[in-house]
Design an enzyme around this catalytic site. Sequence first.
Site, PDB file in Angstrom:
ATOM      1  N   CYS A 149      81.646  28.481 103.605  1.00  0.00           N
ATOM      2  CA  CYS A 149      80.731  27.590 102.938  1.00  0.00           C
ATOM      3  C   CYS A 149      81.718  26.321 102.588  1.00  0.00           C
ATOM      4  CB  CYS A 149      80.255  28.027 101.678  1.00  0.00           C
ATOM      5  SG  CYS A 149      78.956  27.262 100.884  1.00  0.00           S
ATOM      6  N   HIS A 155      77.056  32.545 104.158  1.00  0.00           N
ATOM      7  CA  HIS A 155      77.861  33.763 103.297  1.00  0.00           C
ATOM      8  C   HIS A 155      78.142  35.112 104.069  1.00  0.00           C
ATOM      9  CE1 HIS A 155      78.696  31.400  99.646  1.00  0.00           C
ATOM     10  NE2 HIS A 155      77.754  30.658 100.092  1.00  0.00           N
ATOM     11  N   GLU A 191      79.639  37.664 103.089  1.00  0.00           N
ATOM     12  CA  GLU A 191      79.588  38.603 102.239  1.00  0.00           C
ATOM     13  C   GLU A 191      78.277  39.148 101.752  1.00  0.00           C
ATOM     14  OE1 GLU A 191      79.407  35.339  99.662  1.00  0.00           O
ATOM     15  OE2 GLU A 191      80.306  35.827 101.489  1.00  0.00           O
TER      16      GLU A 191
END
Length: 371
Positions: free
Chosen positions: A247, A332, A334
Site C-alpha cells: 500500500c 493488502h 494480509e
Amino acid sequence: MEKRQLVLEDGTIFTGKAFGSEQASVGEVVFNTGMTGYQEILSDPSYCGQIVTMTYPLIGNYGINRDDFETITPSIHGLVVKEVCDSPSNFRNEESLDSYLKANGIPGIAGIDTRKLTKIIRKHGTMRGVFTEVGSSVTSALELINNTPQMNNQVERVSTVKPYVVPGRGHRIVLVDFGMKHGILRELTKRNCHVTVVPYHYSAESILRLRPDGVMLTNGPGDPKSVPVAIEMIHNIMSEIPVFGICLGHQLLALACGADTEKLKFGHRGSNHPVKDLTENKTYLTSQNHGYAVNEASLEKTELLLTQIALNDKTVEGIEHSKYPAFSVQYHPESSPGPEDTNHLFDKFLAKIDQHHVTIKEEESCLSVQI
C-alpha cells in the site's frame, strides 16, 4: 444528541441519527464498499483523518470483538452508515458499535442516503466534511472546515514512537511502521519471523545495523510524498537487502526508484477489487484502501517493472525492481478484512530473502576463488 448533520465542503447537508461520540469532527469523506469488516476498517491506521461512509446498508450487526482489531487506538474521524444495529448478535460479540465509538471519541451518523453521498463522491471526488449539531448554519460549518488545517502528518501520528521486537526463530525482518495493520505482523509471526518494528523515520544506516534478512514497508495514511525521509531511506537500502512494500509502502518504493504518484479521484476502498497479475496471467480479488496510486507512465524512466494492474481502472497494483530484490503491491495481502487470494506474497518475500542469501554466498565464493 439525537440527531446530527454531516456537511460537505460543497455545502451539501445530510441530516440523520447521531451515534458514537458527540464531538464535532472534520475529515476527508470517503467510501468503503465492503459488506463486512467494519471493525478492521475502524481500527485501520490508513484511515487517519478520514470520515468513512459504508456503502453496505447495515453496519454493527455482529458487534465488536477483541480479535479483529488492526491497531490499539483508532485514527478514523467519523463513520457514516445507512442503518446502525443497536442489538448485535454474534458468538464473539463483546460490545456494540455505538459503545466502541463512544469509548474512542469517534462520531457517527446513521439514517442518511449513503447511495446519494457515494454518488456525490464518485462524481466530484473525495471532499472534506464536518459533523455538526442539527440547526447549525452551513456558513459556520464551512468556516469550521476551512479553518481546520489540512492534515499532512498522518504517518507521524500513527507510526510507532520507538522500535520494539516480536521474537521468532526464523527470518529476521525489519518492519517499517507507516501505520501498520496488525494483520501484517500476524502473517510474519505465523511464518516464525523475528520482527523488529521501527518508526517511519528510521534511517537506512540504523536499519542495516540491525542486520535484517529483509525489510517490509507497511501500509499507512496520506500522501506518500509527505514522507521524504522514508523515500530517502528506501533508496539507500534496496540495493543491499530484499524489500517488500504494501500500500503506502508500495508508493514509497516507487518514489524511491524515481517514479511518480498521483491522487485518485475517489480512491479504492473495499474488499472486492479485482487485480490481474501480468506475470502469472491470473486474477485475484483483493482488499484495498488507498487514495493515491503510482503513475504508470512514470515507470518508463525507472528500473521498475509493472507486474499487476487493477481491472476496474487499469491503475498500477504491483511493481518489481529489475535489478534488486525489491517488489511491492498496492493492495493488502494480509487481507484484513478481505479475501486471502494473495496471502502467498509473504512466502514470495521470504523466498526472495533465501535467494538473496544464495546469491551473496555465490559471489563470495567466486571472489575467494579469484583471490
